[in-house]
Design a protein around this motif. Structure first.
Motif, PDB file in Angstrom:
ATOM      1  N   THR A  42      40.214  43.295  46.771  1.00 25.43           N
ATOM      2  CA  THR A  42      39.400  44.075  47.695  1.00 25.43           C
ATOM      3  C   THR A  42      39.748  43.651  49.113  1.00 25.43           C
ATOM      4  N   ILE A  43      39.592  44.543  50.047  1.00 26.73           N
ATOM      5  CA  ILE A  43      39.854  44.233  51.445  1.00 26.73           C
ATOM      6  C   ILE A  43      38.928  43.111  51.904  1.00 26.73           C
ATOM      7  N   GLU A  44      37.676  43.121  51.445  1.00 28.11           N
ATOM      8  CA  GLU A  44      36.728  42.068  51.821  1.00 28.11           C
ATOM      9  C   GLU A  44      37.213  40.697  51.360  1.00 28.11           C
ATOM     10  N   ALA A  45      37.771  40.610  50.138  1.00 32.42           N
ATOM     11  CA  ALA A  45      38.306  39.341  49.644  1.00 32.42           C
ATOM     12  C   ALA A  45      39.486  38.892  50.497  1.00 32.42           C
ATOM     13  N   LEU A  46      40.329  39.822  50.855  1.00 33.88           N
ATOM     14  CA  LEU A  46      41.486  39.508  51.687  1.00 33.88           C
ATOM     15  C   LEU A  46      41.045  38.978  53.050  1.00 33.88           C
ATOM     16  N   LEU A  47      40.066  39.626  53.652  1.00 33.73           N
ATOM     17  CA  LEU A  47      39.582  39.212  54.966  1.00 33.73           C
ATOM     18  C   LEU A  47      38.833  37.887  54.927  1.00 33.73           C
ATOM     19  N   SER A  48      38.233  37.565  53.787  1.00 34.70           N
ATOM     20  CA  SER A  48      37.483  36.313  53.687  1.00 34.70           C
ATOM     21  C   SER A  48      38.389  35.122  53.391  1.00 34.70           C
ATOM     22  N   GLY A  49      39.675  35.364  53.230  1.00 33.58           N
ATOM     23  CA  GLY A  49      40.619  34.277  53.025  1.00 33.58           C
ATOM     24  C   GLY A  49      40.844  33.903  51.579  1.00 33.58           C
ATOM     25  N   GLN A  50      40.344  34.706  50.636  1.00 35.00           N
ATOM     26  CA  GLN A  50      40.608  34.431  49.232  1.00 35.00           C
ATOM     27  C   GLN A  50      42.081  34.695  48.941  1.00 35.00           C
ATOM     28  N   ARG A  51      42.638  33.893  48.052  1.00 31.99           N
ATOM     29  CA  ARG A  51      44.041  34.049  47.697  1.00 31.99           C
ATOM     30  C   ARG A  51      44.225  35.320  46.874  1.00 31.99           C
ATOM     31  N   VAL A  52      45.184  36.122  47.274  1.00 33.40           N
ATOM     32  CA  VAL A  52      45.476  37.375  46.577  1.00 33.40           C
ATOM     33  C   VAL A  52      46.875  37.278  45.989  1.00 33.40           C
ATOM     34  N   LEU A  53      46.963  37.394  44.665  1.00 33.49           N
ATOM     35  CA  LEU A  53      48.257  37.368  43.989  1.00 33.49           C
ATOM     36  C   LEU A  53      48.808  38.779  43.864  1.00 33.49           C
ATOM     37  N   PRO A  54      50.106  38.942  44.024  1.00 31.98           N
ATOM     38  CA  PRO A  54      50.708  40.259  43.773  1.00 31.98           C
ATOM     39  C   PRO A  54      50.442  40.683  42.331  1.00 31.98           C
ATOM     40  N   ARG A  55      50.377  41.954  42.091  1.00 26.63           N
ATOM     41  CA  ARG A  55      50.056  42.508  40.774  1.00 26.63           C
ATOM     42  C   ARG A  55      50.971  41.965  39.684  1.00 26.63           C
ATOM     43  N   GLU A  56      52.257  41.784  39.977  1.00 19.69           N
ATOM     44  CA  GLU A  56      53.204  41.291  38.967  1.00 19.69           C
ATOM     45  C   GLU A  56      52.827  39.879  38.513  1.00 19.69           C
ATOM     46  N   TRP A  57      52.438  39.018  39.442  1.00 21.71           N
ATOM     47  CA  TRP A  57      52.051  37.652  39.084  1.00 21.71           C
ATOM     48  C   TRP A  57      50.764  37.636  38.290  1.00 21.71           C
ATOM     49  N   ARG A  58      49.812  38.465  38.656  1.00 23.25           N
ATOM     50  CA  ARG A  58      48.549  38.528  37.915  1.00 23.25           C
ATOM     51  C   ARG A  58      48.797  38.943  36.479  1.00 23.25           C
ATOM     52  N   ASP A  59      49.692  39.916  36.294  1.00 25.54           N
ATOM     53  CA  ASP A  59      50.001  40.372  34.928  1.00 25.54           C
ATOM     54  C   ASP A  59      50.664  39.269  34.116  1.00 25.54           C
ATOM     55  N   LEU A  60      51.562  38.506  34.736  1.00 24.44           N
ATOM     56  CA  LEU A  60      52.224  37.408  34.033  1.00 24.44           C
ATOM     57  C   LEU A  60      51.234  36.298  33.685  1.00 24.44           C
ATOM     58  N   LEU A  61      50.335  35.983  34.610  1.00 31.14           N
ATOM     59  CA  LEU A  61      49.359  34.921  34.366  1.00 31.14           C
ATOM     60  C   LEU A  61      48.328  35.333  33.321  1.00 31.14           C
ATOM     61  N   ALA A  62      48.048  36.612  33.207  1.00 29.36           N
ATOM     62  CA  ALA A  62      47.058  37.100  32.259  1.00 29.36           C
ATOM     63  C   ALA A  62      47.620  37.125  30.835  1.00 29.36           C
ATOM     64  N   ALA A  63      48.923  37.161  30.714  1.00 35.16           N
ATOM     65  CA  ALA A  63      49.554  37.264  29.384  1.00 35.16           C
ATOM     66  C   ALA A  63      49.434  36.002  28.578  1.00 35.16           C
TER      67      ALA A  63
END
Length: 63
Positions: A42-63
């Protein structure tokens, strides 16, 4: 004419953008869940400084 009715970019639901709980993208998504599902964050998460992983990394970590 009602200019406040939009269609959610993610789920296709018609919604009143003035009532959307999405803080930054009210006129694009019906809520923050669709915002996160479509973009991966979410844009709010991005603005609050939360770490945002690219979609490809999230998919690999979820597997």
């Amino acid at each position: 004419m009602t200019n406040h009715i939009r269609t959610c970019l993610h789920c296709g639901l018609r919604y009143d953008w003035r009532r959307s709980p999405s803080g930054s993208l009210k006129m694009t998504y019906c809520g923050s869940l669709c915002e996160r599902a479509d973009m991966g964050f979410t844009i709010e998460a991005l603005l609050s400084g939360q770490r945002v992983l690219p979609r490809e990394w999230r998919d690999l970590l979820a597997a």
